[in-house]
Design a protein around this motif. Sequence first.
Motif, PDB file in Angstrom:
ATOM      1  N   LEU A  93      37.138 -19.566 -23.442  1.00  0.00           N
ATOM      2  CA  LEU A  93      37.047 -18.914 -24.132  1.00  0.00           C
ATOM      3  C   LEU A  93      38.181 -18.279 -23.675  1.00  0.00           C
ATOM      4  CD1 LEU A  93      33.980 -17.013 -25.258  1.00  0.00           C
ATOM      5  CD2 LEU A  93      34.733 -18.388 -26.777  1.00  0.00           C
ATOM      6  N   ARG A  94      39.043 -17.521 -22.375  1.00  0.00           N
ATOM      7  CA  ARG A  94      40.337 -16.300 -22.336  1.00  0.00           C
ATOM      8  C   ARG A  94      41.056 -17.831 -22.823  1.00  0.00           C
ATOM      9  NH1 ARG A  94      40.260 -11.826 -19.885  1.00  0.00           N
ATOM     10  NH2 ARG A  94      41.939 -12.699 -18.290  1.00  0.00           N
ATOM     11  N   ALA A  95      40.854 -18.929 -22.345  1.00  0.00           N
ATOM     12  CA  ALA A  95      41.959 -19.954 -22.895  1.00  0.00           C
ATOM     13  C   ALA A  95      42.317 -20.978 -23.362  1.00  0.00           C
ATOM     14  CB  ALA A  95      41.710 -21.268 -22.206  1.00  0.00           C
ATOM     15  N   GLU A  96      41.509 -20.503 -24.384  1.00  0.00           N
ATOM     16  CA  GLU A  96      41.739 -21.135 -26.082  1.00  0.00           C
ATOM     17  C   GLU A  96      41.826 -19.437 -26.608  1.00  0.00           C
ATOM     18  OE1 GLU A  96      38.622 -21.981 -29.676  1.00  0.00           O
ATOM     19  OE2 GLU A  96      37.853 -21.318 -28.149  1.00  0.00           O
ATOM     20  N   VAL A  97      41.978 -18.053 -26.541  1.00  0.00           N
ATOM     21  CA  VAL A  97      42.626 -16.917 -27.092  1.00  0.00           C
ATOM     22  C   VAL A  97      44.006 -17.905 -26.785  1.00  0.00           C
ATOM     23  CG1 VAL A  97      42.975 -14.666 -27.432  1.00  0.00           C
ATOM     24  CG2 VAL A  97      40.753 -15.769 -27.199  1.00  0.00           C
ATOM     25  N   LEU A  98      44.754 -17.836 -25.223  1.00  0.00           N
ATOM     26  CA  LEU A  98      46.163 -17.657 -25.035  1.00  0.00           C
ATOM     27  C   LEU A  98      46.804 -18.598 -25.032  1.00  0.00           C
ATOM     28  CD1 LEU A  98      45.280 -16.485 -20.950  1.00  0.00           C
ATOM     29  CD2 LEU A  98      46.677 -15.174 -22.880  1.00  0.00           C
ATOM     30  N   ASN A  99      46.014 -19.895 -25.630  1.00  0.00           N
ATOM     31  CA  ASN A  99      46.617 -20.882 -26.258  1.00  0.00           C
ATOM     32  C   ASN A  99      46.962 -20.807 -27.845  1.00  0.00           C
ATOM     33  OD1 ASN A  99      47.540 -24.415 -25.671  1.00  0.00           O
ATOM     34  ND2 ASN A  99      45.964 -24.445 -26.906  1.00  0.00           N
ATOM     35  N   ALA A 114      41.432  -5.781 -17.885  1.00  0.00           N
ATOM     36  CA  ALA A 114      42.633  -5.149 -16.920  1.00  0.00           C
ATOM     37  C   ALA A 114      42.582  -6.848 -15.702  1.00  0.00           C
ATOM     38  CB  ALA A 114      41.124  -4.873 -16.161  1.00  0.00           C
ATOM     39  N   GLU A 115      42.219  -8.357 -16.282  1.00  0.00           N
ATOM     40  CA  GLU A 115      41.806  -8.940 -14.768  1.00  0.00           C
ATOM     41  C   GLU A 115      43.457  -9.502 -15.727  1.00  0.00           C
ATOM     42  OE1 GLU A 115      40.146 -11.967 -15.023  1.00  0.00           O
ATOM     43  OE2 GLU A 115      38.020 -11.119 -15.710  1.00  0.00           O
ATOM     44  N   LYS A 116      44.380  -9.946 -14.371  1.00  0.00           N
ATOM     45  CA  LYS A 116      45.514 -10.461 -14.818  1.00  0.00           C
ATOM     46  C   LYS A 116      45.256 -11.944 -15.546  1.00  0.00           C
ATOM     47  CE  LYS A 116      47.511  -9.038 -10.540  1.00  0.00           C
ATOM     48  NZ  LYS A 116      48.324 -10.002  -9.674  1.00  0.00           N
ATOM     49  N   VAL A 117      46.301 -11.812 -16.455  1.00  0.00           N
ATOM     50  CA  VAL A 117      46.372 -12.940 -16.916  1.00  0.00           C
ATOM     51  C   VAL A 117      47.994 -14.314 -16.410  1.00  0.00           C
ATOM     52  CG1 VAL A 117      45.227 -12.800 -18.905  1.00  0.00           C
ATOM     53  CG2 VAL A 117      47.817 -12.285 -18.913  1.00  0.00           C
ATOM     54  N   ILE A 118      47.906 -15.643 -17.328  1.00  0.00           N
ATOM     55  CA  ILE A 118      48.859 -16.724 -16.406  1.00  0.00           C
ATOM     56  C   ILE A 118      50.305 -16.134 -17.543  1.00  0.00           C
ATOM     57  CG2 ILE A 118      47.618 -18.277 -18.475  1.00  0.00           C
ATOM     58  CD1 ILE A 118      48.993 -20.344 -15.569  1.00  0.00           C
ATOM     59  N   SER A 119      51.703 -15.861 -17.276  1.00  0.00           N
ATOM     60  CA  SER A 119      52.650 -15.674 -17.849  1.00  0.00           C
ATOM     61  C   SER A 119      52.442 -16.867 -18.840  1.00  0.00           C
ATOM     62  CB  SER A 119      53.808 -15.715 -17.470  1.00  0.00           C
ATOM     63  OG  SER A 119      54.036 -16.636 -16.547  1.00  0.00           O
ATOM     64  N   LYS A 120      53.092 -16.945 -20.132  1.00  0.00           N
ATOM     65  CA  LYS A 120      53.602 -17.681 -20.690  1.00  0.00           C
ATOM     66  C   LYS A 120      53.735 -19.008 -20.700  1.00  0.00           C
ATOM     67  CE  LYS A 120      55.579 -18.220 -25.024  1.00  0.00           C
ATOM     68  NZ  LYS A 120      56.639 -18.003 -27.000  1.00  0.00           N
ATOM     69  N   GLU A 121      55.435 -18.600 -19.557  1.00  0.00           N
ATOM     70  CA  GLU A 121      55.928 -19.648 -18.737  1.00  0.00           C
ATOM     71  C   GLU A 121      55.117 -20.688 -18.614  1.00  0.00           C
ATOM     72  OE1 GLU A 121      56.957 -16.434 -18.747  1.00  0.00           O
ATOM     73  OE2 GLU A 121      58.997 -16.688 -20.050  1.00  0.00           O
ATOM     74  N   HIS A 122      54.569 -20.107 -17.106  1.00  0.00           N
ATOM     75  CA  HIS A 122      53.185 -20.828 -16.870  1.00  0.00           C
ATOM     76  C   HIS A 122      52.584 -21.655 -17.381  1.00  0.00           C
ATOM     77  CE1 HIS A 122      54.742 -19.105 -13.391  1.00  0.00           C
ATOM     78  NE2 HIS A 122      53.678 -19.520 -12.027  1.00  0.00           N
ATOM     79  N   LEU A 123      51.581 -20.972 -18.378  1.00  0.00           N
ATOM     80  CA  LEU A 123      50.762 -21.008 -19.283  1.00  0.00           C
ATOM     81  C   LEU A 123      51.552 -22.985 -19.944  1.00  0.00           C
ATOM     82  CD1 LEU A 123      48.309 -20.970 -20.711  1.00  0.00           C
ATOM     83  CD2 LEU A 123      48.849 -20.406 -22.718  1.00  0.00           C
ATOM     84  N   GLU A 124      52.887 -22.279 -20.048  1.00  0.00           N
ATOM     85  CA  GLU A 124      53.441 -23.722 -20.789  1.00  0.00           C
ATOM     86  C   GLU A 124      53.612 -25.335 -20.413  1.00  0.00           C
ATOM     87  OE1 GLU A 124      56.993 -22.424 -22.568  1.00  0.00           O
ATOM     88  OE2 GLU A 124      55.805 -21.655 -24.525  1.00  0.00           O
ATOM     89  N   ASP A 144      38.715 -39.679 -22.060  1.00  0.00           N
ATOM     90  CA  ASP A 144      37.748 -38.477 -22.422  1.00  0.00           C
ATOM     91  C   ASP A 144      38.301 -37.404 -21.431  1.00  0.00           C
ATOM     92  OD1 ASP A 144      36.865 -40.303 -23.831  1.00  0.00           O
ATOM     93  OD2 ASP A 144      34.725 -40.294 -22.905  1.00  0.00           O
ATOM     94  N   ILE A 145      39.013 -36.100 -22.180  1.00  0.00           N
ATOM     95  CA  ILE A 145      39.496 -35.286 -21.034  1.00  0.00           C
ATOM     96  C   ILE A 145      38.435 -33.862 -21.818  1.00  0.00           C
ATOM     97  CG2 ILE A 145      41.434 -33.977 -20.595  1.00  0.00           C
ATOM     98  CD1 ILE A 145      43.269 -36.180 -20.889  1.00  0.00           C
ATOM     99  N   PHE A 146      38.295 -32.873 -20.802  1.00  0.00           N
ATOM    100  CA  PHE A 146      37.405 -31.632 -21.578  1.00  0.00           C
ATOM    101  C   PHE A 146      38.205 -30.633 -21.067  1.00  0.00           C
ATOM    102  CE2 PHE A 146      32.873 -30.347 -23.236  1.00  0.00           C
ATOM    103  CZ  PHE A 146      33.662 -29.618 -23.699  1.00  0.00           C
ATOM    104  N   SER A 147      39.436 -30.191 -21.918  1.00  0.00           N
ATOM    105  CA  SER A 147      40.501 -28.945 -22.072  1.00  0.00           C
ATOM    106  C   SER A 147      39.398 -27.951 -21.897  1.00  0.00           C
ATOM    107  CB  SER A 147      41.359 -29.370 -22.379  1.00  0.00           C
ATOM    108  OG  SER A 147      41.884 -27.458 -23.064  1.00  0.00           O
ATOM    109  N   PHE A 148      39.708 -26.951 -21.228  1.00  0.00           N
ATOM    110  CA  PHE A 148      39.765 -25.465 -20.987  1.00  0.00           C
ATOM    111  C   PHE A 148      39.696 -24.968 -22.220  1.00  0.00           C
ATOM    112  CE2 PHE A 148      38.598 -26.211 -16.523  1.00  0.00           C
ATOM    113  CZ  PHE A 148      37.505 -25.178 -16.014  1.00  0.00           C
ATOM    114  N   ALA A 149      40.781 -24.733 -22.788  1.00  0.00           N
ATOM    115  CA  ALA A 149      40.973 -24.507 -24.338  1.00  0.00           C
ATOM    116  C   ALA A 149      40.250 -25.052 -25.518  1.00  0.00           C
ATOM    117  CB  ALA A 149      42.378 -24.353 -24.740  1.00  0.00           C
TER     118      ALA A 149
END
Length: 240
Positions: free
Chosen positions: A105-111, A134-144, A190-195
């Motif tokens: 769910l977190r990956a879906e939101v960030l994506n 409060a948890e760290k999230v990956i930066s936009k640059e690293h996400l891309e 077939d690929i199961f993405s986290f997003a």
Amino acid sequence: MESAFNISSLLKTYFGDERVLSVSKFLDENKSISIKGLAGSSASFIIRAVAENKSGIHLVVLQDKEQAAYLLNDLETLGTKTYFFPSSFKKPFDLEESDTPSIQLRAEVLNTIRQSQPNLNTSTFVVTYPEALAEKVISKEHLEKNSIEIIKGEKISLQFLNDLLNEYGFERCDYVIEPGQFSIRGGIVDIFSFANDAPFRIELSGDEIESIRTFDTVNQLSLQNFERAAILPNIQEKIE
């Protein structure tokens, strides 16, 4: 039908209420505002009404996970596009017990935020609570950087895709059943993405991507066709 009609009529009342319009004005001026005397689902109606003429992504923070879940349900009932941004752990900050559906769910939101255009003309809500923020999230640059874009009509070799998925931490298996897995059978990948809630099935004709669609892992039936797909690994493991 009666319930839907009543909700629609009630929303229209909120849309034109002077107090709701005042809240919108204060928010436009970046001012803090406190509202007292709310009961039941009235806060959900106000949030929904305030965002009616405010396009973009709206972050709503509740005191805890339970309250966030209640508001999420209310906003979905009111017909809004709403995402839930939970903590990635089964217990608050317990690094030994991560929760795969929550990471998904977190990956879906960030994506979703990454792919949203600056001139987004619809309102989207992200509902969350302090432990999750409060948890760290990956930066936009690293996400891309850690996203794999699959586009219909483009060319890509099976070997390259296999190596790329391995590099991004995906596990090759016979059949995908959970995020982080992929399989290759002939020209079908077939690929199961986290997003995503469902895995992608990519069909290739030679090295050309012929079709992209999601499918049901139980009956293997197709769900939805896409022109492109963003494949995300477990981004929590990418956070330093």
